[in-house]
Motif scaffolding. Structure first.
Motif, PDB file in Angstrom:
ATOM      1  N   SER A 114       0.836  -1.190   0.000  1.00 45.87           N
ATOM      2  CA  SER A 114       0.000   0.000   0.000  1.00 45.87           C
ATOM      3  C   SER A 114       0.875   1.247   0.000  1.00 45.87           C
ATOM      4  CB  SER A 114      -0.932   0.002   1.211  1.00 45.87           C
ATOM      5  OG  SER A 114      -0.183   0.027   2.407  1.00 45.87           O
ATOM      6  N   ASN A 115       0.298   2.352  -0.427  1.00 45.38           N
ATOM      7  CA  ASN A 115       1.023   3.623  -0.417  1.00 45.38           C
ATOM      8  C   ASN A 115       1.453   3.957   1.004  1.00 45.38           C
ATOM      9  OD1 ASN A 115       0.466   3.760  -3.125  1.00 45.38           O
ATOM     10  ND2 ASN A 115      -1.151   5.269  -2.930  1.00 45.38           N
ATOM     11  N   GLY A 116       2.597   4.574   1.122  1.00 44.08           N
ATOM     12  CA  GLY A 116       3.072   4.991   2.441  1.00 44.08           C
ATOM     13  C   GLY A 116       4.371   4.328   2.851  1.00 44.08           C
ATOM     14  N   ILE A 150       6.500  -1.253   5.297  1.00 43.02           N
ATOM     15  CA  ILE A 150       5.748  -1.648   4.114  1.00 43.02           C
ATOM     16  C   ILE A 150       4.603  -2.573   4.530  1.00 43.02           C
ATOM     17  CG2 ILE A 150       7.310  -3.555   3.588  1.00 43.02           C
ATOM     18  CD1 ILE A 150       6.924  -2.891   0.625  1.00 43.02           C
ATOM     19  N   GLN A 151       3.405  -2.255   4.045  1.00 42.09           N
ATOM     20  CA  GLN A 151       2.223  -3.051   4.355  1.00 42.09           C
ATOM     21  C   GLN A 151       1.721  -3.688   3.075  1.00 42.09           C
ATOM     22  OE1 GLN A 151      -1.217  -0.952   5.880  1.00 42.09           O
ATOM     23  NE2 GLN A 151      -2.203  -2.846   6.486  1.00 42.09           N
ATOM     24  N   PHE A 161       5.794  -5.308   7.340  1.00 43.34           N
ATOM     25  CA  PHE A 161       7.211  -5.449   7.680  1.00 43.34           C
ATOM     26  C   PHE A 161       7.720  -4.066   8.071  1.00 43.34           C
ATOM     27  CE2 PHE A 161       6.939  -9.111   4.752  1.00 43.34           C
ATOM     28  CZ  PHE A 161       7.531 -10.071   5.540  1.00 43.34           C
ATOM     29  N   GLU A 162       8.267  -3.953   9.276  1.00 40.65           N
ATOM     30  CA  GLU A 162       8.900  -2.685   9.654  1.00 40.65           C
ATOM     31  C   GLU A 162      10.155  -2.501   8.821  1.00 40.65           C
ATOM     32  OE1 GLU A 162       9.422  -1.985  13.831  1.00 40.65           O
ATOM     33  OE2 GLU A 162       7.455  -2.840  14.261  1.00 40.65           O
ATOM     34  N   GLU A 163      10.917  -3.584   8.654  1.00 41.07           N
ATOM     35  CA  GLU A 163      12.088  -3.586   7.772  1.00 41.07           C
ATOM     36  C   GLU A 163      12.201  -4.957   7.130  1.00 41.07           C
ATOM     37  OE1 GLU A 163      15.708  -2.535   9.747  1.00 41.07           O
ATOM     38  OE2 GLU A 163      15.184  -0.418   9.827  1.00 41.07           O
ATOM     39  N   TYR A 164      12.483  -4.970   5.839  1.00 39.69           N
ATOM     40  CA  TYR A 164      12.688  -6.234   5.130  1.00 39.69           C
ATOM     41  C   TYR A 164      13.776  -6.012   4.088  1.00 39.69           C
ATOM     42  CZ  TYR A 164      11.928 -10.495   2.520  1.00 39.69           C
ATOM     43  OH  TYR A 164      12.112 -11.716   1.914  1.00 39.69           O
TER      44      TYR A 164
END
Length: 173
Positions: A114-116, A150-151, A161-164
């Motif tokens: 999704s956006n953001g 990122i969602q 994921f907060e960080e991937y």
């Protein structure tokens, strides 16, 4: 009193909230190399029946070292996309890179970022040792790609994921 308490406890257990068949989706592409179609701009990874694809402009991968602590940022938007797909069978570059996708394997589920969210790119020099002169030679650039906040969303559910760490994409000179 024990019977009433037991009856109330049993009633509570029978009417407790049910999450249904909620499944937390996740994936692991850490041991898989990044691939690129020769005639397309996106990067992707496949892992058996899974695909993780990043569609951002090639200009995001400048052959310039990024300063420490200052990664290049690409915002996920309508034009900058990340998607995850689950297929009915193993998927490979021939499926991903064809203009007309083959009939099989088929997409079972698709989650779009999704956006953001953001994509961070850290660029470093790729140095190799010349076998003749034993000197260091700049042969390209390594671009470490990381997703931040990122969602992934599908019609049925979502996961974050907060960080991937997507991986490292190498460009030549």
């Amino acid at each position: 009193m024990k019977k009433i308490f037991g009856l109330l406890l049993g009633l509570c257990l029978l009417t407790a909230c049910d999450d249904g068949d909620l499944v937390l989706e996740s994936f692991n592409f850490s041991s898989v190399a990044i691939q690129k179609c020769t005639d397309k701009t996106f990067l992707f990874k496949t892992n058996s029946d899974e695909l993780l694809l990043v569609d951002i402009p090639e200009s995001s991968f400048l052959n310039e070292v990024t300063p420490d602590g200052e990664p290049r940022i690409v915002n996920i938007s309508g034009t900058n996309k990340v998607l995850y797909r689950k297929y009915s069978n193993a998927v490979g570059s021939t499926t991903v890179c064809n203009d007309i996708p083959p009939a099989t394997p088929t997409v079972i589920n698709e989650w779009n970022a999704s956006n953001g969210g953001k994509i961070e790119i850290i660029t470093t020099e790729k140095i190799t040792i010349d076998p003749v002169t034993s000197e260091e030679v700049l042969t390209g650039y390594n671009h470490q790609i990381k997703f931040v906040n990122i969602q992934f969303v599908s019609p049925d559910n979502s996961f974050v994921f907060e960080e991937y760490l997507f991986g490292t994409y190498t460009t030549s000179l």
